[in-house]
Scaffold this motif. Structure first.
Motif, PDB file in Angstrom:
ATOM      1  N   LEU A   1      18.518  49.829  57.149  1.00 15.31           N
ATOM      2  CA  LEU A   1      19.842  49.603  57.443  1.00 15.31           C
ATOM      3  C   LEU A   1      20.083  49.429  58.923  1.00 15.31           C
ATOM      4  O   LEU A   1      20.592  48.207  59.455  1.00 15.31           O
ATOM      5  N   ASP A   2      19.537  49.981  59.692  1.00 13.99           N
ATOM      6  CA  ASP A   2      19.857  49.983  61.302  1.00 13.99           C
ATOM      7  C   ASP A   2      19.081  48.588  61.777  1.00 13.99           C
ATOM      8  O   ASP A   2      19.629  48.046  62.572  1.00 13.99           O
ATOM      9  N   LEU A   3      17.937  48.367  61.208  1.00  8.46           N
ATOM     10  CA  LEU A   3      17.215  47.327  61.808  1.00  8.46           C
ATOM     11  C   LEU A   3      17.664  45.956  61.377  1.00  8.46           C
ATOM     12  O   LEU A   3      18.060  44.947  62.079  1.00  8.46           O
ATOM     13  N   ILE A   4      18.558  45.848  60.239  1.00  7.48           N
ATOM     14  CA  ILE A   4      19.371  44.857  59.828  1.00  7.48           C
ATOM     15  C   ILE A   4      20.409  44.473  60.793  1.00  7.48           C
ATOM     16  O   ILE A   4      20.880  43.215  61.149  1.00  7.48           O
ATOM     17  N   GLN A   5      21.067  45.507  61.136  1.00  8.75           N
ATOM     18  CA  GLN A   5      22.058  45.727  62.059  1.00  8.75           C
ATOM     19  C   GLN A   5      21.948  45.357  63.547  1.00  8.75           C
ATOM     20  O   GLN A   5      22.515  44.471  64.288  1.00  8.75           O
ATOM     21  N   LEU A   6      20.602  45.475  63.824  1.00  7.43           N
ATOM     22  CA  LEU A   6      20.141  45.341  65.141  1.00  7.43           C
ATOM     23  C   LEU A   6      19.394  43.956  65.106  1.00  7.43           C
ATOM     24  O   LEU A   6      18.841  43.539  66.273  1.00  7.43           O
ATOM     25  N   SER A   7      19.000  43.198  64.132  1.00  9.66           N
ATOM     26  CA  SER A   7      18.220  42.167  64.332  1.00  9.66           C
ATOM     27  C   SER A   7      18.708  41.015  65.046  1.00  9.66           C
ATOM     28  O   SER A   7      17.985  40.251  65.661  1.00  9.66           O
ATOM     29  N   GLN A   8      20.174  40.920  65.345  1.00 12.36           N
ATOM     30  CA  GLN A   8      20.621  39.812  65.893  1.00 12.36           C
ATOM     31  C   GLN A   8      20.439  40.154  67.464  1.00 12.36           C
ATOM     32  O   GLN A   8      20.299  39.078  68.415  1.00 12.36           O
TER      33      GLN A   8
ATOM     34  N   HIS B   1      10.072  41.975  63.882  1.00 13.00           N
ATOM     35  CA  HIS B   1      10.325  43.590  63.202  1.00 13.00           C
ATOM     36  C   HIS B   1      10.531  43.482  61.631  1.00 13.00           C
ATOM     37  O   HIS B   1      10.084  44.630  61.199  1.00 13.00           O
ATOM     38  N   LEU B   2      10.997  42.696  61.201  1.00  9.42           N
ATOM     39  CA  LEU B   2      11.681  42.879  59.493  1.00  9.42           C
ATOM     40  C   LEU B   2      10.126  42.777  58.855  1.00  9.42           C
ATOM     41  O   LEU B   2      10.038  43.776  57.932  1.00  9.42           O
ATOM     42  N   LEU B   3       9.377  41.873  58.954  1.00 13.55           N
ATOM     43  CA  LEU B   3       8.113  41.966  58.109  1.00 13.55           C
ATOM     44  C   LEU B   3       7.075  43.266  58.248  1.00 13.55           C
ATOM     45  O   LEU B   3       6.659  43.976  57.316  1.00 13.55           O
ATOM     46  N   PRO B   4       7.070  43.805  59.770  1.00 14.75           N
ATOM     47  CA  PRO B   4       6.237  45.096  59.923  1.00 14.75           C
ATOM     48  C   PRO B   4       6.779  46.136  59.149  1.00 14.75           C
ATOM     49  O   PRO B   4       6.243  46.806  58.529  1.00 14.75           O
ATOM     50  N   PHE B   5       8.224  46.113  58.973  1.00 15.54           N
ATOM     51  CA  PHE B   5       9.115  47.196  58.386  1.00 15.54           C
ATOM     52  C   PHE B   5       8.661  47.198  56.938  1.00 15.54           C
ATOM     53  O   PHE B   5       8.256  48.454  56.170  1.00 15.54           O
ATOM     54  N   LEU B   6       8.753  46.175  56.557  1.00 13.19           N
ATOM     55  CA  LEU B   6       8.562  46.249  55.028  1.00 13.19           C
ATOM     56  C   LEU B   6       6.997  46.236  54.428  1.00 13.19           C
ATOM     57  O   LEU B   6       6.597  46.937  53.428  1.00 13.19           O
TER      58      LEU B   6
ATOM     59  N   THR C   1      21.929  37.046  62.573  1.00 15.53           N
ATOM     60  CA  THR C   1      23.283  37.592  62.358  1.00 15.53           C
ATOM     61  C   THR C   1      23.286  38.532  60.879  1.00 15.53           C
ATOM     62  O   THR C   1      22.248  38.516  60.134  1.00 15.53           O
ATOM     63  N   PRO C   2      23.827  39.739  60.878  1.00 19.00           N
ATOM     64  CA  PRO C   2      23.587  40.476  59.707  1.00 19.00           C
ATOM     65  C   PRO C   2      23.851  40.055  58.504  1.00 19.00           C
ATOM     66  O   PRO C   2      23.304  40.157  57.393  1.00 19.00           O
TER      67      PRO C   2
ATOM     68  N   ASN D   1      28.325  43.433  51.675  1.00 17.31           N
ATOM     69  CA  ASN D   1      29.562  44.216  51.536  1.00 17.31           C
ATOM     70  C   ASN D   1      29.583  45.663  51.471  1.00 17.31           C
ATOM     71  O   ASN D   1      30.369  46.425  52.105  1.00 17.31           O
ATOM     72  N   GLU D   2      28.291  46.082  50.919  1.00 15.30           N
ATOM     73  CA  GLU D   2      28.235  47.655  51.028  1.00 15.30           C
ATOM     74  C   GLU D   2      26.809  47.644  50.487  1.00 15.30           C
ATOM     75  O   GLU D   2      26.107  47.281  49.470  1.00 15.30           O
ATOM     76  N   SER D   3      26.024  48.759  51.417  1.00 16.35           N
ATOM     77  CA  SER D   3      24.517  49.194  51.141  1.00 16.35           C
ATOM     78  C   SER D   3      24.813  50.443  50.414  1.00 16.35           C
ATOM     79  O   SER D   3      25.358  51.468  51.059  1.00 16.35           O
ATOM     80  N   ILE D   4      24.291  50.827  49.372  1.00 11.46           N
ATOM     81  CA  ILE D   4      24.276  51.982  48.558  1.00 11.46           C
ATOM     82  C   ILE D   4      22.961  52.662  48.242  1.00 11.46           C
ATOM     83  O   ILE D   4      22.158  51.864  47.628  1.00 11.46           O
ATOM     84  N   LYS D   5      22.814  53.762  48.696  1.00  8.50           N
ATOM     85  CA  LYS D   5      21.809  54.319  48.726  1.00  8.50           C
ATOM     86  C   LYS D   5      21.380  54.914  47.116  1.00  8.50           C
ATOM     87  O   LYS D   5      22.171  55.746  46.506  1.00  8.50           O
ATOM     88  N   LYS D   6      20.374  54.396  46.337  1.00  3.87           N
ATOM     89  CA  LYS D   6      20.139  54.666  45.055  1.00  3.87           C
ATOM     90  C   LYS D   6      19.205  55.905  44.877  1.00  3.87           C
ATOM     91  O   LYS D   6      18.473  56.265  45.510  1.00  3.87           O
ATOM     92  N   GLU D   7      19.438  56.539  43.831  1.00  2.00           N
ATOM     93  CA  GLU D   7      18.425  57.766  43.400  1.00  2.00           C
ATOM     94  C   GLU D   7      17.166  57.540  43.290  1.00  2.00           C
ATOM     95  O   GLU D   7      16.202  58.094  43.689  1.00  2.00           O
TER      96      GLU D   7
END
Length: 352
Positions: free
Chosen positions: A42-49, A129-134, A56-57, A23-29
């Motif tokens: 966030l870009d990686l999630i959108q590119l995963s498909q 891609h996902l696990l190497p990023f984490l 899908t996202p 719904n909404e990704s919010i950057k926290k302090e």
């Protein structure tokens, strides 16, 4: 690194993951290294498909949210409280990961590191891609982890134990290849639902989640229904109607059209609602866009059968009519202590 320090590292990862939502990704302090990682993830999630058509996202966000909820101090403490991990570690554990659903191998990755071992990872070509990023995020929090995490492209070498996940066919290869090493070898499993006839619409909506999440590709997805003799499926179809939009996803629709055509050409009797076919069949494993069903006369006899077939079953869903079953809608929300194939990964890693 102490156990408490390692727990805290993964708690920070949980905080990072908690920022991301469909719904909404919010950057926290108060999240560490957000300036370096938030936008890229966030870009990686959108590119995963584009990397895997099934990712899908919506599905990736769900997996990320599930791990955000799991990686809390309370959950990690509860999970690990019954183990003595003071003298564990020092070995190298190879992981051969599946790629059927996003981050499906993360629990093994977490388990190896939390027990103090080094991890040698061969990712699936479907999830590279996902696990190497984490892992990169974790090493930013604690640079020493870079010495404990290695990704490999070729075959695994120089390891002390292995956890490998694959099909029944690849499992035979794994069992031969790793016969001289301590190992956990995972094969195909499916999940089932046992209906008693008193389920509500809300129960069936939950069951729809168990069937359609990740498009049915996970071993925790329900692929088989056991229903009382002469059961009528009207309420079932009414409840799962909420998931009708799944047919608008091209890869799922293609599977629906193909599998339905194969069934019809074989003169199988089907029930069909336009986005799911259900077919009477004794098998546990149904194709994408289809669920098998089987009638039962006696619940106790069915329980005995399920117990006898436990090596084929990942989990059982019911409205409490089967002992230790999972409530409707919860199969894709396992706890840290819900081990795949009921094999205690931490106990295994503590023994090598």
């Amino acid at each position: 690194m102490t156990l408490e320090h390692k727990k805290n590292i993964f708690v920070e990862l949980g905080k990072f993951l908690s920022q991301f939502s469909e719904n909404e990704s919010i950057k926290k302090e108060n999240v560490l290294y957000n300036d370096l990682f938030f936008n890229d993830f966030l870009d990686l999630i959108q590119l995963s498909q584009s990397h895997n058509g099934w990712y899908t996202p919506e599905q990736v966000f769900f997996a990320v949210n599930s791990w955000a909820e799991a990686l809390t101090k309370d959950n990690l403490d509860q999970w690990l409280s019954s183990y003595n991990l003071e003298n564990t570690g020092g070995k190298t554990v190879g992981l051969i990961l599946a790629g059927n659903i996003p981050l499906v191998g993360f629990h093994d990755f977490l388990s190896v590191l939390i027990t103090g071992h080094k991890v040698l990872i061969k990712t699936s070509s479907n999830d590279q891609h996902l696990l190497p990023f984490l892992a990169k995020y974790l090493t930013a929090i604690e640079p020493k982890l870079a010495e404990y995490i290695t990704f490999v492209d070729g075959k695994l070498e120089n390891f002390d134990a292995v956890i490998a996940t694959g099909s029944n066919n690849t499992a035979r290869y794994f069992e031969y290849y790793f016969k001289d090493k301590p190992s956990i070898i995972r094969k195909n499993r499916n999940s089932v639902a046992v209906l008693g006839g008193s389920e509500s619409k809300e129960d069936f909506i939950g069951l729809g989640e168990d069937i359609f999440r990740y498009f049915g590709l996970g071993c925790r997805n329900v692929s088989k229904l056991f229903v009382p003799k002469d059961y009528k499926f009207d309420s079932f179809f009414e409840g799962i109607f909420e998931y009708q939009d799944v047919i608008h996803y091209e890869k799922y629709a293609n599977n629906y059209d193909y599998n339905k055509a194969v069934f019809l050409m074989s003169n199988f009797k089907l029930l069909d609602n336009g986005f799911l076919t259900i077919k009477e069949d004794t098998s546990y494993s149904s194709p994408i866009s289809s669920v098998f069903y089987e009638f039962y006369d006696d619940l106790e006899t069915l329980k005995n059968r399920l117990e006898a077939d436990n090596e084929q079953i990942q989990c059982i869903v019911s409205k409490g009519i089967v002992d230790n079953s999972i409530p409707f809608g919860k199969t894709q929300k396992p706890e840290l202590w819900d081990y795949a194939d009921n094999v205690d990964t931490i106990a295994f890693l503590s023994s090598i």
